[in-house]
Design a protein around this motif. Structure first.
Motif, PDB file in Angstrom:
ATOM      1  N   LEU A 120      25.398  30.236  23.149  1.00 21.35           N
ATOM      2  CA  LEU A 120      25.197  29.453  24.370  1.00 21.35           C
ATOM      3  C   LEU A 120      23.721  29.234  24.701  1.00 21.35           C
ATOM      4  N   LEU A 121      22.842  29.949  24.035  1.00 20.22           N
ATOM      5  CA  LEU A 121      21.407  29.917  24.348  1.00 20.22           C
ATOM      6  C   LEU A 121      20.760  28.666  23.750  1.00 20.22           C
ATOM      7  N   ARG A 122      20.107  27.868  24.599  1.00 21.30           N
ATOM      8  CA  ARG A 122      19.417  26.669  24.131  1.00 21.30           C
ATOM      9  C   ARG A 122      18.020  26.627  24.742  1.00 21.30           C
ATOM     10  N   HIS A 123      17.016  26.507  23.877  1.00 24.89           N
ATOM     11  CA  HIS A 123      15.632  26.416  24.319  1.00 24.89           C
ATOM     12  C   HIS A 123      14.841  25.719  23.210  1.00 24.89           C
ATOM     13  N   ALA A 124      13.857  24.948  23.597  1.00 26.01           N
ATOM     14  CA  ALA A 124      13.063  24.181  22.629  1.00 26.01           C
ATOM     15  C   ALA A 124      12.381  25.058  21.578  1.00 26.01           C
ATOM     16  N   HIS A 125      12.105  26.314  21.917  1.00 25.24           N
ATOM     17  CA  HIS A 125      11.376  27.179  20.990  1.00 25.24           C
ATOM     18  C   HIS A 125      12.244  28.271  20.378  1.00 25.24           C
ATOM     19  N   LEU A 126      13.552  28.101  20.423  1.00 23.10           N
ATOM     20  CA  LEU A 126      14.483  29.050  19.797  1.00 23.10           C
ATOM     21  C   LEU A 126      15.320  28.321  18.757  1.00 23.10           C
ATOM     22  N   VAL A 127      15.498  28.950  17.612  1.00 23.30           N
ATOM     23  CA  VAL A 127      16.381  28.395  16.592  1.00 23.30           C
ATOM     24  C   VAL A 127      17.814  28.565  17.098  1.00 23.30           C
ATOM     25  N   PRO A 128      18.577  27.494  17.138  1.00 23.21           N
ATOM     26  CA  PRO A 128      19.937  27.608  17.679  1.00 23.21           C
ATOM     27  C   PRO A 128      20.876  28.427  16.782  1.00 23.21           C
ATOM     28  N   VAL A 129      21.614  29.329  17.429  1.00 24.45           N
ATOM     29  CA  VAL A 129      22.703  30.030  16.761  1.00 24.45           C
ATOM     30  C   VAL A 129      23.924  29.140  16.928  1.00 24.45           C
ATOM     31  N   GLU A 130      24.530  28.773  15.819  1.00 22.24           N
ATOM     32  CA  GLU A 130      25.579  27.770  15.834  1.00 22.24           C
ATOM     33  C   GLU A 130      26.989  28.335  15.843  1.00 22.24           C
ATOM     34  N   LEU A 150      -3.021  30.706  20.980  1.00 23.15           N
ATOM     35  CA  LEU A 150      -2.601  31.027  22.349  1.00 23.15           C
ATOM     36  C   LEU A 150      -1.433  30.141  22.778  1.00 23.15           C
ATOM     37  N   GLU A 151      -1.412  28.899  22.341  1.00 26.12           N
ATOM     38  CA  GLU A 151      -0.271  28.015  22.625  1.00 26.12           C
ATOM     39  C   GLU A 151       1.003  28.553  21.974  1.00 26.12           C
ATOM     40  N   TRP A 152       0.875  29.104  20.768  1.00 23.36           N
ATOM     41  CA  TRP A 152       2.031  29.715  20.101  1.00 23.36           C
ATOM     42  C   TRP A 152       2.559  30.877  20.939  1.00 23.36           C
ATOM     43  N   MET A 153       1.636  31.704  21.429  1.00 20.31           N
ATOM     44  CA  MET A 153       2.040  32.858  22.243  1.00 20.31           C
ATOM     45  C   MET A 153       2.733  32.412  23.525  1.00 20.31           C
ATOM     46  N   ALA A 211       7.716  32.007  26.504  1.00 15.50           N
ATOM     47  CA  ALA A 211       8.685  31.170  27.225  1.00 15.50           C
ATOM     48  C   ALA A 211      10.078  31.325  26.624  1.00 15.50           C
ATOM     49  N   ALA A 212      10.156  31.359  25.303  1.00 13.48           N
ATOM     50  CA  ALA A 212      11.450  31.510  24.633  1.00 13.48           C
ATOM     51  C   ALA A 212      12.064  32.881  24.914  1.00 13.48           C
ATOM     52  N   ILE A 213      11.252  33.923  24.808  1.00 20.44           N
ATOM     53  CA  ILE A 213      11.756  35.272  25.088  1.00 20.44           C
ATOM     54  C   ILE A 213      12.155  35.400  26.555  1.00 20.44           C
ATOM     55  N   GLY A 214      11.354  34.815  27.431  1.00 21.28           N
ATOM     56  CA  GLY A 214      11.702  34.835  28.861  1.00 21.28           C
ATOM     57  C   GLY A 214      13.026  34.148  29.127  1.00 21.28           C
ATOM     58  N   HIS A 215      13.270  33.025  28.466  1.00 18.77           N
ATOM     59  CA  HIS A 215      14.544  32.318  28.631  1.00 18.77           C
ATOM     60  C   HIS A 215      15.705  33.188  28.143  1.00 18.77           C
ATOM     61  N   ALA A 216      15.518  33.836  27.001  1.00 23.89           N
ATOM     62  CA  ALA A 216      16.575  34.712  26.473  1.00 23.89           C
ATOM     63  C   ALA A 216      16.838  35.859  27.452  1.00 23.89           C
TER      64      ALA A 216
END
Length: 131
Positions: free
Chosen positions: A64-74, A111-114, A119-124
């Protein structure tokens, strides 16, 4: 036993990507979609209390997790009493290898990568997933 050429559901194992304490990740071919995916299977001999059940429960939330910086689990499921997850296979260099390179990436870019990673970890975390 899982091995190259074997199948897990509709996924045919092409090669091992990484093996760790909790399980093994494989490059696999999705027969239903005719594309490559990453198949991660929980270790058969791992007996850490309720870790198997937590892996299976987290798999259901990851789909169910969707974020621009996370690889989707299908997808997720169970094979021979072992839970597994299936994620999109993203070609390219692992972030750890890119960061380790001495040349080619400015401090600003790193720093942009970080920022994207946080942001991705925060969303998770907001979805109850702690990795």
């Amino acid at each position: 036993m899982l091995e190259v050429g074997g199948t897990v559901g509709r996924y045919r194992i092409l090669r091992t990507l990484e093996s760790g304490i909790a399980g093994t990740s494989f490059l696999a071919r999705d027969a239903g979609g005719d594309r490559d995916v990453v198949l991660t299977v929980y270790a058969a001999d791992l007996d850490w209390g309720d870790a198997r059940d937590r892996f299976a429960a987290e798999a259901g939330r990851l789909v169910l997790l969707r974020h621009a910086h996370l690889v989707p689990v299908e997808a997720y499921g169970e094979h021979q009493a072992r839970p597994y997850i299936v994620a999109e296979h993203v070609r390219g260099m692992p972030l750890s290898a890119a960061v380790a390179r001495e040349h080619g990436h400015s401090l600003t870019e790193r720093l942009e990568w970080m920022e994207a990673l946080c942001a991705a970890i925060g969303h998770a975390h907001e979805q109850g997933i702690v990795h």
